[in-house]
Design a protein around this motif. Structure first.
Motif, PDB file in Angstrom:
ATOM      1  N   VAL A 103      -4.203  58.878  -9.817  1.00 57.92           N
ATOM      2  CA  VAL A 103      -3.524  57.590  -9.327  1.00 57.92           C
ATOM      3  C   VAL A 103      -3.574  56.562 -10.577  1.00 57.92           C
ATOM      4  CG1 VAL A 103      -4.372  55.538  -7.938  1.00 57.92           C
ATOM      5  CG2 VAL A 103      -4.642  57.741  -7.138  1.00 57.92           C
ATOM      6  N   LEU A 104      -4.434  56.645 -11.455  1.00 51.69           N
ATOM      7  CA  LEU A 104      -4.331  55.860 -12.688  1.00 51.69           C
ATOM      8  C   LEU A 104      -2.884  55.867 -13.385  1.00 51.69           C
ATOM      9  CD1 LEU A 104      -8.091  55.517 -13.759  1.00 51.69           C
ATOM     10  CD2 LEU A 104      -6.673  53.771 -12.621  1.00 51.69           C
ATOM     11  N   VAL A 105      -2.745  57.475 -13.598  1.00 53.11           N
ATOM     12  CA  VAL A 105      -1.511  57.691 -14.381  1.00 53.11           C
ATOM     13  C   VAL A 105      -0.402  57.329 -13.638  1.00 53.11           C
ATOM     14  CG1 VAL A 105      -0.093  59.970 -15.157  1.00 53.11           C
ATOM     15  CG2 VAL A 105      -2.709  59.867 -15.704  1.00 53.11           C
ATOM     16  N   LEU A 106      -0.346  57.603 -12.320  1.00 55.84           N
ATOM     17  CA  LEU A 106       0.893  57.212 -11.382  1.00 55.84           C
ATOM     18  C   LEU A 106       1.171  55.641 -11.342  1.00 55.84           C
ATOM     19  CD1 LEU A 106       0.741  59.716  -8.615  1.00 55.84           C
ATOM     20  CD2 LEU A 106       2.274  59.500 -10.218  1.00 55.84           C
ATOM     21  N   SER A 107      -0.165  55.098 -11.497  1.00 61.06           N
ATOM     22  CA  SER A 107      -0.004  53.491 -11.423  1.00 61.06           C
ATOM     23  C   SER A 107       0.363  52.992 -12.699  1.00 61.06           C
ATOM     24  CB  SER A 107      -1.067  52.794 -11.118  1.00 61.06           C
ATOM     25  OG  SER A 107      -2.192  53.123 -11.877  1.00 61.06           O
ATOM     26  N   TRP A 108       0.242  53.745 -14.040  1.00 63.69           N
ATOM     27  CA  TRP A 108       0.633  53.284 -15.299  1.00 63.69           C
ATOM     28  C   TRP A 108       2.134  53.594 -15.471  1.00 63.69           C
ATOM     29  CZ3 TRP A 108       2.127  55.553 -19.990  1.00 63.69           C
ATOM     30  CH2 TRP A 108       2.336  54.706 -20.877  1.00 63.69           C
ATOM     31  N   LEU A 109       2.241  54.690 -14.915  1.00 62.80           N
ATOM     32  CA  LEU A 109       3.864  55.135 -14.957  1.00 62.80           C
ATOM     33  C   LEU A 109       4.825  53.858 -14.242  1.00 62.80           C
ATOM     34  CD1 LEU A 109       3.688  58.945 -14.747  1.00 62.80           C
ATOM     35  CD2 LEU A 109       4.292  57.671 -16.774  1.00 62.80           C
ATOM     36  N   TRP A 110       4.070  53.733 -13.247  1.00 61.03           N
ATOM     37  CA  TRP A 110       4.733  52.744 -12.296  1.00 61.03           C
ATOM     38  C   TRP A 110       5.077  51.136 -12.883  1.00 61.03           C
ATOM     39  CZ3 TRP A 110       2.835  48.397  -9.658  1.00 61.03           C
ATOM     40  CH2 TRP A 110       3.581  47.658  -8.866  1.00 61.03           C
ATOM     41  N   ILE A 111       3.843  50.835 -13.689  1.00 63.52           N
ATOM     42  CA  ILE A 111       4.075  49.557 -14.370  1.00 63.52           C
ATOM     43  C   ILE A 111       4.917  49.593 -15.543  1.00 63.52           C
ATOM     44  CG2 ILE A 111       2.090  49.524 -16.053  1.00 63.52           C
ATOM     45  CD1 ILE A 111       1.300  46.834 -14.925  1.00 63.52           C
ATOM     46  N   VAL A 112       4.896  50.890 -16.312  1.00 59.40           N
ATOM     47  CA  VAL A 112       5.889  51.047 -17.265  1.00 59.40           C
ATOM     48  C   VAL A 112       7.366  50.993 -16.772  1.00 59.40           C
ATOM     49  CG1 VAL A 112       6.633  52.428 -19.006  1.00 59.40           C
ATOM     50  CG2 VAL A 112       4.344  51.964 -18.770  1.00 59.40           C
ATOM     51  N   TYR A 113       7.562  51.860 -15.676  1.00 59.34           N
ATOM     52  CA  TYR A 113       8.987  51.457 -15.004  1.00 59.34           C
ATOM     53  C   TYR A 113       9.421  50.134 -14.694  1.00 59.34           C
ATOM     54  CZ  TYR A 113      12.075  51.734 -10.979  1.00 59.34           C
ATOM     55  OH  TYR A 113      13.282  51.636 -10.171  1.00 59.34           O
ATOM     56  N   ARG A 114       8.265  49.323 -13.900  1.00 58.05           N
ATOM     57  CA  ARG A 114       8.730  48.040 -13.494  1.00 58.05           C
ATOM     58  C   ARG A 114       9.104  47.286 -14.668  1.00 58.05           C
ATOM     59  NH1 ARG A 114       8.043  45.972  -8.285  1.00 58.05           N
ATOM     60  NH2 ARG A 114       7.365  44.243  -9.072  1.00 58.05           N
ATOM     61  N   ALA A 115       8.258  47.483 -15.781  1.00 56.13           N
ATOM     62  CA  ALA A 115       8.336  46.800 -16.993  1.00 56.13           C
ATOM     63  C   ALA A 115      10.029  46.928 -17.795  1.00 56.13           C
ATOM     64  CB  ALA A 115       7.284  46.784 -18.068  1.00 56.13           C
ATOM     65  N   ILE A 116       9.958  48.268 -17.703  1.00 55.44           N
ATOM     66  CA  ILE A 116      11.359  48.612 -18.507  1.00 55.44           C
ATOM     67  C   ILE A 116      12.513  48.142 -17.421  1.00 55.44           C
ATOM     68  CG2 ILE A 116      12.779  50.693 -18.790  1.00 55.44           C
ATOM     69  CD1 ILE A 116      10.302  52.042 -19.745  1.00 55.44           C
ATOM     70  N   LYS A 117      12.304  48.114 -16.323  1.00 54.97           N
ATOM     71  CA  LYS A 117      13.404  47.694 -15.366  1.00 54.97           C
ATOM     72  C   LYS A 117      13.743  46.299 -15.619  1.00 54.97           C
ATOM     73  CE  LYS A 117      14.184  47.050 -10.366  1.00 54.97           C
ATOM     74  NZ  LYS A 117      13.645  47.156  -8.894  1.00 54.97           N
ATOM     75  N   GLY A 118      12.556  45.407 -15.708  1.00 55.63           N
ATOM     76  CA  GLY A 118      12.722  43.919 -15.818  1.00 55.63           C
ATOM     77  C   GLY A 118      13.287  43.753 -17.432  1.00 55.63           C
ATOM     78  N   ILE A 119      12.925  44.452 -18.471  1.00 49.42           N
ATOM     79  CA  ILE A 119      13.409  44.163 -19.485  1.00 49.42           C
ATOM     80  C   ILE A 119      15.032  44.665 -19.556  1.00 49.42           C
ATOM     81  CG2 ILE A 119      13.635  45.252 -21.856  1.00 49.42           C
ATOM     82  CD1 ILE A 119      10.416  45.436 -21.902  1.00 49.42           C
ATOM     83  N   ILE A 120      15.231  45.623 -18.823  1.00 49.28           N
ATOM     84  CA  ILE A 120      16.690  45.726 -18.936  1.00 49.28           C
ATOM     85  C   ILE A 120      17.578  44.693 -17.950  1.00 49.28           C
ATOM     86  CG2 ILE A 120      18.499  47.142 -17.829  1.00 49.28           C
ATOM     87  CD1 ILE A 120      16.712  49.618 -18.142  1.00 49.28           C
ATOM     88  N   ARG A 121      17.034  44.042 -17.194  1.00 47.49           N
ATOM     89  CA  ARG A 121      17.737  43.205 -16.192  1.00 47.49           C
ATOM     90  C   ARG A 121      17.781  41.668 -17.134  1.00 47.49           C
ATOM     91  NH1 ARG A 121      21.109  43.018 -13.025  1.00 47.49           N
ATOM     92  NH2 ARG A 121      20.335  41.178 -11.954  1.00 47.49           N
ATOM     93  N   LEU A 122      16.546  41.501 -17.988  1.00 40.83           N
ATOM     94  CA  LEU A 122      16.427  40.314 -18.820  1.00 40.83           C
ATOM     95  C   LEU A 122      17.224  40.346 -19.936  1.00 40.83           C
ATOM     96  CD1 LEU A 122      14.796  37.917 -19.572  1.00 40.83           C
ATOM     97  CD2 LEU A 122      13.317  39.387 -21.030  1.00 40.83           C
ATOM     98  N   ASN A 123      17.698  41.791 -20.371  1.00 39.78           N
ATOM     99  CA  ASN A 123      18.694  41.845 -21.208  1.00 39.78           C
ATOM    100  C   ASN A 123      19.983  41.567 -21.052  1.00 39.78           C
ATOM    101  OD1 ASN A 123      19.217  43.040 -23.971  1.00 39.78           O
ATOM    102  ND2 ASN A 123      20.145  44.582 -23.148  1.00 39.78           N
ATOM    103  N   ASP A 124      20.331  42.131 -19.895  1.00 43.95           N
ATOM    104  CA  ASP A 124      21.628  41.740 -19.168  1.00 43.95           C
ATOM    105  C   ASP A 124      21.676  40.242 -18.482  1.00 43.95           C
ATOM    106  OD1 ASP A 124      22.277  44.232 -19.663  1.00 43.95           O
ATOM    107  OD2 ASP A 124      21.762  44.918 -17.395  1.00 43.95           O
TER     108      ASP A 124
END
Length: 128
Positions: A103-124
Motif C-alpha cells: 500500500v505504501l509503494v502504491l500510494s507513493w507511486l500515486w502521489i508521484v503520478y499526481r505531482a507529475i500530472k500537476g507539473i505538466i498542467r502547470l507547464n502548459d
C-alpha cells in the motif's frame, strides 16, 4: 502592460510544492506537511487564478495520501490479538508487512503520478 503567467511568483511556488510532495517520502512525510501548510497559508492569495486549482489538487492529494498511509498500518493492530501463539504472530506479521509495504509503494507511486500530472498542467499554463 500584459500579464504573463510565466512570470507569476505563484507558478514557481506551485512547482516547488509539487516537488516537495514528491520528495516527502524521503523525509518521513515532513516535507509534505510543510507543503500542506504553505498550500493552506497561500490559498487565499491564489483565489481566482489557475493556481487555486493546483493548490486544491495538492491539498486533496496530501489528505488521500495520509488516509492510505494510515490504512497501510491497520493490519498491525491484529498483532495485539496474536501474542499468545508464536506461529500465528509470525504469519500475521508477514501478511501485515506485505500489505503495508504494498500500500505504501502504491500510494507513493500515486502521489508521484499526481505531482507529475500537476507539473505538466502547470507547464502548459492550465488549471488542473
Amino acid at each position: 502592460m500584459t500579464y504573463s503567467i510565466d512570470k507569476d511568483p505563484n507558478r514557481t511556488l506551485t512547482f516547488i510544492l509539487y516537488i516537495l510532495y514528491i520528495v516527502a517520502i524521503f523525509s518521513a512525510g515532513l516535507l509534505a506537511i510543510v507543503a500542506l501548510l504553505i498550500n493552506y497559508l497561500k490559498l487565499d492569495s491564489v483565489k481566482g487564478s489557475i493556481f487555486e486549482s493546483h493548490f486544491r489538487f495538492q491539498i486533496r492529494t496530501f489528505w488521500w495520501y495520509l488516509a492510505w498511509t494510515v490504512i497501510a498500518f491497520v493490519p498491525f493492530v491484529f498483532l495485539l490479538f496474536t501474542a499468545q501463539d508464536a506461529a500465528l504472530f509470525a504469519s500475521v506479521t508477514l501478511a501485515a508487512t506485505i500489505f503495508c509495504v504494498s500500500v505504501l509503494v502504491l500510494s507513493w507511486l500515486w502521489i508521484v503520478y499526481r505531482a507529475i500530472k500537476g507539473i505538466i498542467r502547470l507547464n502548459d499554463n492550465g488549471a488542473i
